[in-house]
Design a protein around this motif. Sequence first.
Motif, PDB file in Angstrom:
ATOM      1  N   PRO A 126       0.688  14.858  -3.411  1.00 34.14           N
ATOM      2  CA  PRO A 126       0.979  14.375  -4.763  1.00 34.14           C
ATOM      3  C   PRO A 126       2.216  13.479  -4.806  1.00 34.14           C
ATOM      4  CG  PRO A 126       1.570  16.682  -4.569  1.00 34.14           C
ATOM      5  CD  PRO A 126       0.856  16.303  -3.301  1.00 34.14           C
ATOM      6  N   TYR A 127       3.060  13.538  -3.777  1.00 33.10           N
ATOM      7  CA  TYR A 127       4.264  12.708  -3.739  1.00 33.10           C
ATOM      8  C   TYR A 127       3.934  11.228  -3.577  1.00 33.10           C
ATOM      9  CZ  TYR A 127       6.385  17.240  -3.310  1.00 33.10           C
ATOM     10  OH  TYR A 127       6.751  18.540  -3.540  1.00 33.10           O
ATOM     11  N   GLU A 128       2.706  10.933  -3.144  1.00 32.14           N
ATOM     12  CA  GLU A 128       2.297   9.534  -2.984  1.00 32.14           C
ATOM     13  C   GLU A 128       2.190   8.806  -4.325  1.00 32.14           C
ATOM     14  OE1 GLU A 128      -1.363  10.036  -0.949  1.00 32.14           O
ATOM     15  OE2 GLU A 128      -0.382  10.794   0.846  1.00 32.14           O
ATOM     16  N   PHE A 129       2.165   9.539  -5.422  1.00 34.43           N
ATOM     17  CA  PHE A 129       2.064   8.910  -6.728  1.00 34.43           C
ATOM     18  C   PHE A 129       3.404   8.343  -7.202  1.00 34.43           C
ATOM     19  CE2 PHE A 129      -1.736  11.305  -6.423  1.00 34.43           C
ATOM     20  CZ  PHE A 129      -2.658  10.664  -7.228  1.00 34.43           C
ATOM     21  N   HIS A 130       4.470   8.684  -6.525  1.00 33.19           N
ATOM     22  CA  HIS A 130       5.801   8.201  -6.876  1.00 33.19           C
ATOM     23  C   HIS A 130       5.995   6.790  -6.304  1.00 33.19           C
ATOM     24  CE1 HIS A 130      10.156   7.928  -7.069  1.00 33.19           C
ATOM     25  NE2 HIS A 130      10.099   8.895  -7.975  1.00 33.19           N
ATOM     26  N   PRO A 131       6.660   5.891  -7.042  1.00 33.57           N
ATOM     27  CA  PRO A 131       6.860   4.519  -6.555  1.00 33.57           C
ATOM     28  C   PRO A 131       7.587   4.413  -5.223  1.00 33.57           C
ATOM     29  CG  PRO A 131       7.426   4.670  -8.877  1.00 33.57           C
ATOM     30  CD  PRO A 131       7.150   6.070  -8.397  1.00 33.57           C
ATOM     31  N   VAL A 132       8.339   5.429  -4.849  1.00 36.09           N
ATOM     32  CA  VAL A 132       9.056   5.388  -3.577  1.00 36.09           C
ATOM     33  C   VAL A 132       8.085   5.330  -2.398  1.00 36.09           C
ATOM     34  CG1 VAL A 132      10.624   6.717  -2.077  1.00 36.09           C
ATOM     35  CG2 VAL A 132      11.087   6.512  -4.518  1.00 36.09           C
ATOM     36  N   GLY A 133       6.864   5.816  -2.572  1.00 39.80           N
ATOM     37  CA  GLY A 133       5.904   5.873  -1.478  1.00 39.80           C
ATOM     38  C   GLY A 133       5.221   4.559  -1.141  1.00 39.80           C
ATOM     39  N   GLN A 184     -12.879   5.776   1.725  1.00 39.41           N
ATOM     40  CA  GLN A 184     -11.520   5.943   2.247  1.00 39.41           C
ATOM     41  C   GLN A 184     -11.323   7.343   2.824  1.00 39.41           C
ATOM     42  OE1 GLN A 184      -9.485   5.076  -1.388  1.00 39.41           O
ATOM     43  NE2 GLN A 184      -8.988   2.985  -0.796  1.00 39.41           N
ATOM     44  N   ARG A 185     -11.773   8.347   2.102  1.00 45.06           N
ATOM     45  CA  ARG A 185     -11.612   9.731   2.566  1.00 45.06           C
ATOM     46  C   ARG A 185     -12.314   9.924   3.905  1.00 45.06           C
ATOM     47  NH1 ARG A 185     -13.863  14.481  -1.112  1.00 45.06           N
ATOM     48  NH2 ARG A 185     -15.770  13.666  -0.225  1.00 45.06           N
ATOM     49  N   GLU A 186     -13.509   9.379   4.026  1.00 44.58           N
ATOM     50  CA  GLU A 186     -14.238   9.477   5.301  1.00 44.58           C
ATOM     51  C   GLU A 186     -13.532   8.706   6.417  1.00 44.58           C
ATOM     52  OE1 GLU A 186     -18.164   8.000   4.594  1.00 44.58           O
ATOM     53  OE2 GLU A 186     -18.770   9.764   3.451  1.00 44.58           O
ATOM     54  N   GLU A 187     -13.128   7.483   6.121  1.00 43.16           N
ATOM     55  CA  GLU A 187     -12.561   6.616   7.161  1.00 43.16           C
ATOM     56  C   GLU A 187     -11.205   7.093   7.653  1.00 43.16           C
ATOM     57  OE1 GLU A 187     -12.377   3.781  10.015  1.00 43.16           O
ATOM     58  OE2 GLU A 187     -14.118   4.360   8.814  1.00 43.16           O
ATOM     59  N   TRP A 188     -10.354   7.574   6.753  1.00 43.80           N
ATOM     60  CA  TRP A 188      -9.009   7.982   7.148  1.00 43.80           C
ATOM     61  C   TRP A 188      -8.846   9.499   7.231  1.00 43.80           C
ATOM     62  CZ3 TRP A 188      -9.647   3.243   4.790  1.00 43.80           C
ATOM     63  CH2 TRP A 188      -9.099   2.158   5.484  1.00 43.80           C
ATOM     64  N   GLY A 189      -9.897  10.245   6.926  1.00 46.72           N
ATOM     65  CA  GLY A 189      -9.830  11.696   7.035  1.00 46.72           C
ATOM     66  C   GLY A 189      -8.832  12.332   6.083  1.00 46.72           C
ATOM     67  N   SER A 190      -8.666  11.732   4.919  1.00 43.48           N
ATOM     68  CA  SER A 190      -7.690  12.260   3.960  1.00 43.48           C
ATOM     69  C   SER A 190      -8.258  13.456   3.208  1.00 43.48           C
ATOM     70  CB  SER A 190      -7.281  11.157   2.973  1.00 43.48           C
ATOM     71  OG  SER A 190      -8.387  10.704   2.227  1.00 43.48           O
ATOM     72  N   ASP A 191      -7.357  14.238   2.628  1.00 38.03           N
ATOM     73  CA  ASP A 191      -7.763  15.383   1.811  1.00 38.03           C
ATOM     74  C   ASP A 191      -8.449  14.928   0.531  1.00 38.03           C
ATOM     75  OD1 ASP A 191      -6.461  17.006   3.650  1.00 38.03           O
ATOM     76  OD2 ASP A 191      -4.607  17.050   2.483  1.00 38.03           O
ATOM     77  N   ARG A 192      -7.919  13.856  -0.056  1.00 34.47           N
ATOM     78  CA  ARG A 192      -8.375  13.365  -1.348  1.00 34.47           C
ATOM     79  C   ARG A 192      -8.248  11.845  -1.378  1.00 34.47           C
ATOM     80  NH1 ARG A 192      -8.225  18.003  -4.531  1.00 34.47           N
ATOM     81  NH2 ARG A 192      -6.809  19.595  -3.780  1.00 34.47           N
ATOM     82  N   ALA A 193      -8.627  11.287  -2.517  1.00 35.07           N
ATOM     83  CA  ALA A 193      -8.340   9.879  -2.794  1.00 35.07           C
ATOM     84  C   ALA A 193      -7.488   9.849  -4.052  1.00 35.07           C
ATOM     85  CB  ALA A 193      -9.620   9.084  -2.996  1.00 35.07           C
ATOM     86  N   GLY A 194      -6.345   9.189  -3.962  1.00 32.17           N
ATOM     87  CA  GLY A 194      -5.498   9.032  -5.135  1.00 32.17           C
ATOM     88  C   GLY A 194      -6.083   7.969  -6.048  1.00 32.17           C
ATOM     89  N   LEU A 195      -5.858   8.127  -7.346  1.00 37.10           N
ATOM     90  CA  LEU A 195      -6.364   7.165  -8.320  1.00 37.10           C
ATOM     91  C   LEU A 195      -5.333   7.003  -9.425  1.00 37.10           C
ATOM     92  CD1 LEU A 195      -9.825   6.540  -9.574  1.00 37.10           C
ATOM     93  CD2 LEU A 195      -8.115   7.049 -11.298  1.00 37.10           C
ATOM     94  N   MET A 196      -5.047   5.744  -9.751  1.00 35.96           N
ATOM     95  CA  MET A 196      -4.098   5.460 -10.820  1.00 35.96           C
ATOM     96  C   MET A 196      -4.565   4.203 -11.553  1.00 35.96           C
ATOM     97  SD  MET A 196       0.054   5.024 -10.592  1.00 35.96           S
ATOM     98  CE  MET A 196      -0.077   4.065  -9.110  1.00 35.96           C
ATOM     99  N   ILE A 197      -4.646   4.282 -12.857  1.00 40.71           N
ATOM    100  CA  ILE A 197      -4.982   3.122 -13.680  1.00 40.71           C
ATOM    101  C   ILE A 197      -3.673   2.468 -14.081  1.00 40.71           C
ATOM    102  CG2 ILE A 197      -6.061   2.317 -15.803  1.00 40.71           C
ATOM    103  CD1 ILE A 197      -7.871   4.806 -15.670  1.00 40.71           C
ATOM    104  N   PRO A 236       0.799  -1.237   0.000  1.00 43.32           N
ATOM    105  CA  PRO A 236       0.000   0.000   0.000  1.00 43.32           C
ATOM    106  C   PRO A 236       0.828   1.283   0.000  1.00 43.32           C
ATOM    107  CG  PRO A 236       0.103  -0.914   2.208  1.00 43.32           C
ATOM    108  CD  PRO A 236       0.797  -1.905   1.307  1.00 43.32           C
ATOM    109  N   ARG A 237       0.238   2.304  -0.593  1.00 38.75           N
ATOM    110  CA  ARG A 237       0.787   3.654  -0.489  1.00 38.75           C
ATOM    111  C   ARG A 237       0.377   4.255   0.863  1.00 38.75           C
ATOM    112  NH1 ARG A 237       2.718   5.445  -5.291  1.00 38.75           N
ATOM    113  NH2 ARG A 237       2.355   4.024  -7.003  1.00 38.75           N
ATOM    114  N   ASN A 238      -0.840   3.936   1.294  1.00 35.18           N
ATOM    115  CA  ASN A 238      -1.378   4.338   2.592  1.00 35.18           C
ATOM    116  C   ASN A 238      -2.346   3.253   3.041  1.00 35.18           C
ATOM    117  OD1 ASN A 238      -0.190   6.915   3.116  1.00 35.18           O
ATOM    118  ND2 ASN A 238      -1.493   7.818   1.547  1.00 35.18           N
ATOM    119  N   PRO A 239      -2.701   3.213   4.335  1.00 39.46           N
ATOM    120  CA  PRO A 239      -3.701   2.240   4.776  1.00 39.46           C
ATOM    121  C   PRO A 239      -4.990   2.377   3.969  1.00 39.46           C
ATOM    122  CG  PRO A 239      -2.665   3.281   6.661  1.00 39.46           C
ATOM    123  CD  PRO A 239      -2.194   4.027   5.433  1.00 39.46           C
ATOM    124  N   GLY A 240      -5.562   1.264   3.586  1.00 40.05           N
ATOM    125  CA  GLY A 240      -6.794   1.266   2.817  1.00 40.05           C
ATOM    126  C   GLY A 240      -6.592   1.234   1.310  1.00 40.05           C
TER     127      GLY A 240
END
Length: 142
Positions: free
Chosen positions: A102-109, A71-84, A32-36
């Motif tokens: 936006p740094y979460e979109f990088h593979p390092v995350g 996810q946004r509700e459960e973890w209180g995040s600003d947004r939900a990331g999406l990648m196809i 995961p990039r983040n929980p959930g």
Amino acid sequence: MPNIFADIMAGRAPARFVWTDDLAVAFLTIEPRNPGHTLIVPRLEVDGWLDAPEELIAHLMAIAHKIGLAQREEWGSDRAGLMIEGYMVPQLHIHVWPSWSPYEFHPVGIDRNAKPEALEDAAVRLRARLRLRGLGEFVPEG
């Protein structure tokens, strides 16, 4: 084209499912990039998203939207990331995760050593939130 997602959908490999319907499934990724962080996978074997029927893409995006809201509700995040995607596993799949940067979109995350307990906790929380949003008919039991 056999791949790990086909094995997961056939029950030959384990997964923490949070959504299932006639056209698609969704389960937590083990990296995961983040929980959930959830993967949405069509039951139809298709490599690239441009090769999928428009109706299927619309259906997958509708699921992604519902999961992203939960996810946004459960973890209180600003947004939900999406990648196809479809590179690491040669099967169309959509990544959705609670996002704060936006740094979460990088593979390092990516957490390549996620603890099973943390993944299970995230699956329980996301299933519960989806049920609270009135989507229980699509949410499998643990």
